[in-house]
Design a protein around this motif. Structure first.
Motif, PDB file in Angstrom:
ATOM      1  N   ARG A   2      30.768  23.835  32.519  1.00  0.00           N
ATOM      2  CA  ARG A   2      32.210  23.477  32.069  1.00  0.00           C
ATOM      3  C   ARG A   2      33.147  24.308  32.328  1.00  0.00           C
ATOM      4  NH1 ARG A   2      29.379  19.367  30.853  1.00  0.00           N
ATOM      5  NH2 ARG A   2      29.600  18.024  29.268  1.00  0.00           N
TER       6      ARG A   2
ATOM      7  N   ARG B 124      40.867  14.538  31.593  1.00  0.00           N
ATOM      8  CA  ARG B 124      39.432  14.574  31.560  1.00  0.00           C
ATOM      9  C   ARG B 124      39.050  14.757  30.283  1.00  0.00           C
ATOM     10  NH1 ARG B 124      34.951  14.531  31.271  1.00  0.00           N
ATOM     11  NH2 ARG B 124      33.357  15.485  32.283  1.00  0.00           N
ATOM     12  N   VAL B 125      39.621  15.644  29.706  1.00  0.00           N
ATOM     13  CA  VAL B 125      39.156  15.876  28.214  1.00  0.00           C
ATOM     14  C   VAL B 125      39.579  14.934  27.350  1.00  0.00           C
ATOM     15  CG1 VAL B 125      39.786  17.396  26.356  1.00  0.00           C
ATOM     16  CG2 VAL B 125      39.599  18.326  28.440  1.00  0.00           C
ATOM     17  N   ARG B 126      41.025  14.218  27.582  1.00  0.00           N
ATOM     18  CA  ARG B 126      41.134  13.015  26.446  1.00  0.00           C
ATOM     19  C   ARG B 126      40.151  11.774  26.748  1.00  0.00           C
ATOM     20  NH1 ARG B 126      44.291   8.621  26.444  1.00  0.00           N
ATOM     21  NH2 ARG B 126      44.787   8.604  28.475  1.00  0.00           N
TER      22      ARG B 126
ATOM     23  N   SER C 107      36.956  11.885  27.835  1.00  0.00           N
ATOM     24  CA  SER C 107      35.480  12.046  27.537  1.00  0.00           C
ATOM     25  C   SER C 107      35.183  11.605  26.114  1.00  0.00           C
ATOM     26  CB  SER C 107      35.059  13.482  27.653  1.00  0.00           C
ATOM     27  OG  SER C 107      35.927  14.272  26.621  1.00  0.00           O
TER      28      SER C 107
ATOM     29  N   ALA D 195      39.140  23.577  26.959  1.00  0.00           N
ATOM     30  CA  ALA D 195      38.936  22.184  27.378  1.00  0.00           C
ATOM     31  C   ALA D 195      37.390  22.111  27.659  1.00  0.00           C
ATOM     32  CB  ALA D 195      39.261  22.106  29.108  1.00  0.00           C
TER      33      ALA D 195
ATOM     34  N   CYS E 243      35.137  19.437  25.484  1.00  0.00           N
ATOM     35  CA  CYS E 243      34.090  18.286  25.915  1.00  0.00           C
ATOM     36  C   CYS E 243      32.634  18.471  25.496  1.00  0.00           C
ATOM     37  CB  CYS E 243      34.107  18.423  27.415  1.00  0.00           C
ATOM     38  SG  CYS E 243      35.633  17.748  28.166  1.00  0.00           S
TER      39      CYS E 243
ATOM     40  N   LYS F 205      32.316  16.886  22.130  1.00  0.00           N
ATOM     41  CA  LYS F 205      32.395  15.452  22.102  1.00  0.00           C
ATOM     42  C   LYS F 205      31.015  15.012  22.797  1.00  0.00           C
ATOM     43  CE  LYS F 205      37.353  14.495  23.002  1.00  0.00           C
ATOM     44  NZ  LYS F 205      38.331  13.406  24.000  1.00  0.00           N
ATOM     45  N   ARG F 206      30.582  15.523  23.586  1.00  0.00           N
ATOM     46  CA  ARG F 206      29.307  15.561  23.997  1.00  0.00           C
ATOM     47  C   ARG F 206      28.286  15.512  22.957  1.00  0.00           C
ATOM     48  NH1 ARG F 206      26.109  17.080  29.353  1.00  0.00           N
ATOM     49  NH2 ARG F 206      23.899  16.631  28.713  1.00  0.00           N
TER      50      ARG F 206
END
Length: 110
Positions: A11, A30-32, A34, A71, A75, A78-79
């Motif tokens: 990442r 990209r972060v938002r 995900s 970032a 991510c 969130k994953r």
């Protein structure tokens, strides 16, 4: 733990590419965008992910920037099912003016 460190390292590499191109809006998007995965809760998951990002930053080939680290962490959280949000802030600094009566030229050129 080693799989998490590898994921964090990848990442960091991924977001490094956004920063090299100066594409901050794409990084933020990209972060938002995900999604938070639906995963069974584990009590110390946040601590493990943060420790993995810390370890990946230690082994990263250059100094990790704050935005890059944030970032990657958001991510990964969130994953693994933790609702995370990256907030970007900026602080305006006052511009210093030269001291009155002082020249900026070297002494020999006055």
């Amino acid at each position: 733990m080693s799989l998490l460190v590898l994921q964090a390292y990848l990442r960091l590499l991924h977001f490094h590419l956004y920063l090299v191109r100066g594409d901050f809006s794409a990084l933020y998007e990209r972060v938002r965008k995900s999604e938070v995965n639906k995963v069974a809760p584990i009590p110390d998951r946040v601590e493990r992910i943060c420790a993995a990002v810390d370890m990946a930053c230690i082994w990263y080939w250059k100094e990790v920037l704050c935005l890059q680290r944030s970032a990657a962490t958001a991510c990964l959280l969130k994953r693994y099912g933790i609702a995370a949000q990256m907030v970007i802030g900026a602080q305006q600094h006052a511009v210093q003016k030269p001291t009155p009566g002082r020249s900026r030229r070297p002494r020999g050129q006055r």
